[in-house]
Write an enzyme that holds these catalytic residues in place. Structure first.
Site, PDB file in Angstrom:
ATOM      1  CB  THR A 286       5.751   4.241  -8.594  1.00 46.23           C
ATOM      2  OG1 THR A 286       5.596   5.660  -8.441  1.00 46.23           O
ATOM      3  CG2 THR A 286       6.582   3.757  -7.416  1.00 46.23           C
TER       4      THR A 286
ATOM      5  CD  GLU B 292       6.507   9.849  -5.227  1.00 44.35           C
ATOM      6  OE1 GLU B 292       7.188   9.838  -4.207  1.00 44.35           O
ATOM      7  OE2 GLU B 292       6.147  10.884  -5.802  1.00 44.35           O
TER       8      GLU B 292
ATOM      9  CE1 TYR C 206       3.461   3.558  -3.268  1.00 41.17           C
ATOM     10  CE2 TYR C 206       4.735   5.234  -4.412  1.00 41.17           C
ATOM     11  CZ  TYR C 206       3.836   4.187  -4.443  1.00 41.17           C
ATOM     12  OH  TYR C 206       3.312   3.773  -5.645  1.00 41.17           O
TER      13      TYR C 206
ATOM     14  CE  LYS D 160       4.434   0.520  -5.176  1.00 39.64           C
ATOM     15  NZ  LYS D 160       3.668  -0.451  -5.978  1.00 39.64           N
TER      16      LYS D 160
ATOM     17  NE  ARG E 279      -4.731   8.844  -8.385  1.00 38.31           N
ATOM     18  CZ  ARG E 279      -3.609   8.219  -8.045  1.00 38.31           C
ATOM     19  NH1 ARG E 279      -3.648   7.030  -7.478  1.00 38.31           N
ATOM     20  NH2 ARG E 279      -2.431   8.759  -8.301  1.00 38.31           N
TER      21      ARG E 279
HETATM   22  P1  NAP Z   1      -4.889   2.036  -5.007  1.00 40.62           P
HETATM   23  O1  NAP Z   1      -6.128   2.604  -5.583  1.00 40.62           O
HETATM   24  O2  NAP Z   1      -4.370   2.549  -3.716  1.00 40.62           O
HETATM   25  O3  NAP Z   1      -5.139   0.456  -4.857  1.00 40.62           O
HETATM   26  C1  NAP Z   1      -4.254  -0.350  -4.135  1.00 40.62           C
HETATM   27  C2  NAP Z   1      -4.941  -1.647  -3.789  1.00 40.62           C
HETATM   28  O4  NAP Z   1      -4.019  -2.428  -2.992  1.00 40.62           O
HETATM   29  C3  NAP Z   1      -6.213  -1.499  -2.974  1.00 40.62           C
HETATM   30  O5  NAP Z   1      -7.220  -2.248  -3.587  1.00 40.62           O
HETATM   31  C4  NAP Z   1      -5.850  -2.106  -1.626  1.00 40.62           C
HETATM   32  O6  NAP Z   1      -6.853  -2.835  -1.030  1.00 40.62           O
HETATM   33  C5  NAP Z   1      -4.763  -3.090  -2.011  1.00 40.62           C
HETATM   34  N1  NAP Z   1      -3.957  -3.447  -0.841  1.00 40.62           N
HETATM   35  C6  NAP Z   1      -3.370  -2.604   0.049  1.00 40.62           C
HETATM   36  N2  NAP Z   1      -2.758  -3.317   1.018  1.00 40.62           N
HETATM   37  C7  NAP Z   1      -2.956  -4.622   0.728  1.00 40.62           C
HETATM   38  C8  NAP Z   1      -2.578  -5.829   1.353  1.00 40.62           C
HETATM   39  N3  NAP Z   1      -1.882  -5.856   2.489  1.00 40.62           N
HETATM   40  N4  NAP Z   1      -2.933  -6.997   0.771  1.00 40.62           N
HETATM   41  C9  NAP Z   1      -3.676  -6.996  -0.364  1.00 40.62           C
HETATM   42  N5  NAP Z   1      -4.090  -5.881  -0.988  1.00 40.62           N
HETATM   43  C10 NAP Z   1      -3.723  -4.711  -0.453  1.00 40.62           C
HETATM   44  O7  NAP Z   1      -3.693   2.110  -6.052  1.00 40.62           O
HETATM   45  P2  NAP Z   1      -3.751   2.321  -7.654  1.00 40.62           P
HETATM   46  O8  NAP Z   1      -3.732   3.763  -7.936  1.00 40.62           O
HETATM   47  O9  NAP Z   1      -4.794   1.429  -8.208  1.00 40.62           O
HETATM   48  O10 NAP Z   1      -2.306   1.794  -8.039  1.00 40.62           O
HETATM   49  C11 NAP Z   1      -2.088   0.414  -8.307  1.00 40.62           C
HETATM   50  C12 NAP Z   1      -0.610   0.110  -8.103  1.00 40.62           C
HETATM   51  O11 NAP Z   1       0.169   0.920  -8.982  1.00 40.62           O
HETATM   52  C13 NAP Z   1      -0.078   0.390  -6.711  1.00 40.62           C
HETATM   53  O12 NAP Z   1       0.884  -0.587  -6.415  1.00 40.62           O
HETATM   54  C14 NAP Z   1       0.597   1.751  -6.829  1.00 40.62           C
HETATM   55  O13 NAP Z   1       1.620   1.875  -5.868  1.00 40.62           O
HETATM   56  C15 NAP Z   1       1.126   1.655  -8.235  1.00 40.62           C
HETATM   57  N6  NAP Z   1       1.256   2.940  -8.954  1.00 40.62           N
HETATM   58  C16 NAP Z   1       0.185   3.766  -9.052  1.00 40.62           C
HETATM   59  C17 NAP Z   1       0.292   4.932  -9.774  1.00 40.62           C
HETATM   60  C18 NAP Z   1      -0.869   5.876  -9.930  1.00 40.62           C
HETATM   61  O14 NAP Z   1      -0.638   7.011 -10.322  1.00 40.62           O
HETATM   62  N7  NAP Z   1      -2.090   5.431  -9.682  1.00 40.62           N
HETATM   63  C19 NAP Z   1       1.510   5.247 -10.396  1.00 40.62           C
HETATM   64  C20 NAP Z   1       2.569   4.367 -10.283  1.00 40.62           C
HETATM   65  C21 NAP Z   1       2.424   3.201  -9.576  1.00 40.62           C
HETATM   66  P3  NAP Z   1      -8.087  -2.183  -0.247  1.00 40.62           P
HETATM   67  O15 NAP Z   1      -9.023  -1.764  -1.328  1.00 40.62           O
HETATM   68  O16 NAP Z   1      -8.554  -3.314   0.553  1.00 40.62           O
HETATM   69  O17 NAP Z   1      -7.558  -1.033   0.538  1.00 40.62           O
HETATM   70  O1  G4F Z   2      -1.776  12.952  -5.774  1.00 36.70           O
HETATM   71  P1  G4F Z   2      -0.598  12.709  -4.933  1.00 36.70           P
HETATM   72  O2  G4F Z   2      -0.832  12.293  -3.530  1.00 36.70           O
HETATM   73  O3  G4F Z   2       0.285  11.660  -5.732  1.00 36.70           O
HETATM   74  P2  G4F Z   2       1.841  11.283  -5.673  1.00 36.70           P
HETATM   75  O4  G4F Z   2       2.428  11.606  -4.364  1.00 36.70           O
HETATM   76  O5  G4F Z   2       2.484  11.853  -6.880  1.00 36.70           O
HETATM   77  O6  G4F Z   2       1.764   9.695  -5.771  1.00 36.70           O
HETATM   78  C1  G4F Z   2       0.930   9.063  -6.725  1.00 36.70           C
HETATM   79  O7  G4F Z   2       1.648   8.876  -7.921  1.00 36.70           O
HETATM   80  C2  G4F Z   2       2.787   8.000  -7.798  1.00 36.70           C
HETATM   81  C3  G4F Z   2       3.437   7.942  -9.183  1.00 36.70           C
HETATM   82  O8  G4F Z   2       4.324   9.022  -9.313  1.00 36.70           O
HETATM   83  C4  G4F Z   2       2.298   6.648  -7.348  1.00 36.70           C
HETATM   84  F1  G4F Z   2       3.344   5.786  -7.272  1.00 36.70           F
HETATM   85  C5  G4F Z   2       1.631   6.773  -5.990  1.00 36.70           C
HETATM   86  O9  G4F Z   2       1.129   5.505  -5.589  1.00 36.70           O
HETATM   87  C6  G4F Z   2       0.457   7.736  -6.130  1.00 36.70           C
HETATM   88  O10 G4F Z   2      -0.487   7.146  -6.976  1.00 36.70           O
HETATM   89  O11 G4F Z   2       0.311  14.026  -4.897  1.00 36.70           O
HETATM   90  C7  G4F Z   2       0.724  14.666  -6.072  1.00 36.70           C
HETATM   91  C8  G4F Z   2       1.368  15.993  -5.723  1.00 36.70           C
HETATM   92  C9  G4F Z   2       2.431  15.888  -4.628  1.00 36.70           C
HETATM   93  O12 G4F Z   2       3.538  16.662  -5.002  1.00 36.70           O
HETATM   94  C10 G4F Z   2       1.766  16.508  -3.413  1.00 36.70           C
HETATM   95  O13 G4F Z   2       2.670  17.123  -2.491  1.00 36.70           O
HETATM   96  O14 G4F Z   2       0.380  16.867  -5.209  1.00 36.70           O
HETATM   97  C11 G4F Z   2       0.890  17.536  -4.085  1.00 36.70           C
HETATM   98  N1  G4F Z   2      -0.236  17.980  -3.247  1.00 36.70           N
HETATM   99  C12 G4F Z   2      -0.531  19.275  -2.971  1.00 36.70           C
HETATM  100  N2  G4F Z   2      -1.589  19.328  -2.158  1.00 36.70           N
HETATM  101  C13 G4F Z   2      -1.101  17.197  -2.605  1.00 36.70           C
HETATM  102  C14 G4F Z   2      -1.962  18.054  -1.908  1.00 36.70           C
HETATM  103  N3  G4F Z   2      -1.241  15.849  -2.567  1.00 36.70           N
HETATM  104  C15 G4F Z   2      -2.269  15.345  -1.833  1.00 36.70           C
HETATM  105  N4  G4F Z   2      -2.466  14.011  -1.835  1.00 36.70           N
HETATM  106  N5  G4F Z   2      -3.132  16.146  -1.131  1.00 36.70           N
HETATM  107  C16 G4F Z   2      -3.017  17.512  -1.124  1.00 36.70           C
HETATM  108  O15 G4F Z   2      -3.783  18.220  -0.473  1.00 36.70           O
END
Ligand code: NAP
Ligand code: G4F
Length: 334
Positions: A126, A128, A151, A155, A186
């Site tokens: 990520t 992050e 987090y 990672k 999402r």
């Molecule tokens: P997500 O919606 O939070 O999905 C994560 C999944 O992991 C959920 O299905 C959750 O299961 C499962 N999980 C959590 N703890 C577990 C455990 N102990 N054993 C087995 N499964 C477990 O995340 P996503 O947005 O799809 O992202 C997928 C991956 O990409 C993650 O690793 C995230 O950190 C990474 N990532 C995401 C983004 C982004 O912007 N979306 C960007 C960079 C990297 P439950 O459904 O049971 O809770």
């Molecule tokens: O949507 P966020 O919670 O995503 P964040 O922290 O960027 O993380 C996501 O992207 C990562 C990749 O860069 C993944 F690795 C990670 O698993 C996840 O998918 O927050 C985005 C931004 C942050 O700066 C946060 O401070 O939005 C700002 N924010 C402002 N108000 C908020 C809020 N975030 C959340 N969740 N809720 C708020 O009310």
């Protein structure tokens, strides 16, 4: 080896998009789910593929469950998407975040090394991890990691473990360093979906305020459906490697809010948005911007959905959800 793929984190956002994409390519897809009293297949239902995936039980924090799955399936590809992925909660849940996101990867890689060394492995790394390692105003594969949350730290461990299994044991392991990607499925806690869900609730009179934290933070937001194609491409290359994947364009949370209210047909967003310190983080990542030249050149990948289209798609999906539920409410109260 047969075209089989194991996806951990199948019930999250990316799991269903990736599963749908792999199914369209003729893969047999196994999805790992952890024990829940009531597992939620809503995201797979949304994409219409719940019955097309075969499910296996496992948990990233339970080493033996991962060993048993890898031993039984010996899949061609493993996509490790499972994580405690919400940055905002990772300070309160630092131990479980580390166990699942960091040690879980070690367990899974050990299982592959022991029982299926020909398996190609994808780690969901990520942006992050970069945190404040942002001296040039953008991040690429050479940018220093300076994670700002438990987090991000977990990672970074997983990233280097993935590299180390490649370098130490010759396994085919790749890191996709993905920037933020979003979609109508999402998780509701993430800021984009929280905003589009809030807009829909306000539109249908179910809420009159939207509480948010830092509106100045900037993210490089793309569409999850596009990004999973890049993850698949990484495992189709001759050699394993690590890639930054993003759109190359960033926007502030404020811009996302403005556009979402516009697509919701609600004038004057400032009337509804409340800045709430509960949603500010102990340490923020102020700005992320991908320089994904390597992915574009080597993988031939580029995003298809623009920021504007993404916001509109998410708002429309949430408006539809609340329109259906408000109709249902009216009908059931008759
Ligand atoms: P997500 O919606 O939070 O999905 C994560 C999944 O992991 C959920 O299905 C959750 O299961 C499962 N999980 C959590 N703890 C577990 C455990 N102990 N054993 C087995 N499964 C477990 O995340 P996503 O947005 O799809 O992202 C997928 C991956 O990409 C993650 O690793 C995230 O950190 C990474 N990532 C995401 C983004 C982004 O912007 N979306 C960007 C960079 C990297 P439950 O459904 O049971 O809770
Ligand atoms: O949507 P966020 O919670 O995503 P964040 O922290 O960027 O993380 C996501 O992207 C990562 C990749 O860069 C993944 F690795 C990670 O698993 C996840 O998918 O927050 C985005 C931004 C942050 O700066 C946060 O401070 O939005 C700002 N924010 C402002 N108000 C908020 C809020 N975030 C959340 N969740 N809720 C708020 O009310």
């Amino acid at each position: 080896m047969a075209k089989t793929a194991l996806i951990t984190g199948i019930l999250g956002q990316d799991g269903p998009y990736l599963a749908k994409f792999l199914l369209s390519k003729g893969y047999k897809v196994y999805g790992m789910i952890r024990r829940y009293s009531n597992p939620n297949f809503g995201n797979l239902d949304f994409l219409g593929i719940t019955d097309k995936v075969e499910y296996v039980d496992g948990d990233m924090s339970d080493e033996s469950s991962l060993y048993n799955i890898v031993k039984a399936l010996r899949p061609l590809e493993v996509y490790n998407l499972a994580a405690q992925s919400f940055v905002g909660r990772s300070w309160d849940l630092a131990k479980i975040t580390t166990e699942v996101n960091a040690l879980g990867v070690l367990y899974l890689l050990n299982a592959i090394k022991a029982y299926s060394p020909m398996t190609k492995f994808y780690q969901a790394s990520t942006s992050e991890m970069f945190g404040l390692g942002n001296t040039k105003g953008y991040q690429d594969e050479n940018t220093t990691f300076h994670p700002r949350s438990p987090y991000g730290i977990s990672k970074v461990y997983a990233f280097w473990t993935t590299v180390n299994f490649r370098e130490s044991y010759g396994l085919f392991t790749c890191n996709g360093i993905l920037f933020n990607h979003e979609s109508p499925i999402r998780g509701i806690q993430f800021v984009t979906r929280k905003i589009t869900d809030g807009v829909a609730k306000i539109k249908y009179g179910l809420a009159n305020k939207l509480h948010l934290g830092n509106l100045d933070a900037k993210r490089d937001w793309g569409f999850a459906g596009d990004f999973v194609e890049a993850t698949h491409l990484m495992l189709q290359q001759k050699n394993p490697d690590d890639y930054v994947v993003g759109t190359g364009e960033n926007h502030s949370v404020r811009e996302f809010v403005e556009l979402a209210f516009k697509y919701g047909g609600i004038p004057n967003w400032k009337k509804y948005v409340v800045i709430d310190p509960r949603f500010k983080r102990p340490a923020e990542v102020p700005e992320l911007l991908a320089k994904g030249d390597k992915a574009r050149k080597v993988l031939g990948w580029k995003p298809k959905v623009s920021f504007d289209e993404l916001v509109r798609m998410m708002v429309e999906a949430d408006l539809k959800r609340y329109k259906i539920s408000s109709k249902f409410k009216i009908q059931s109260s008759k």
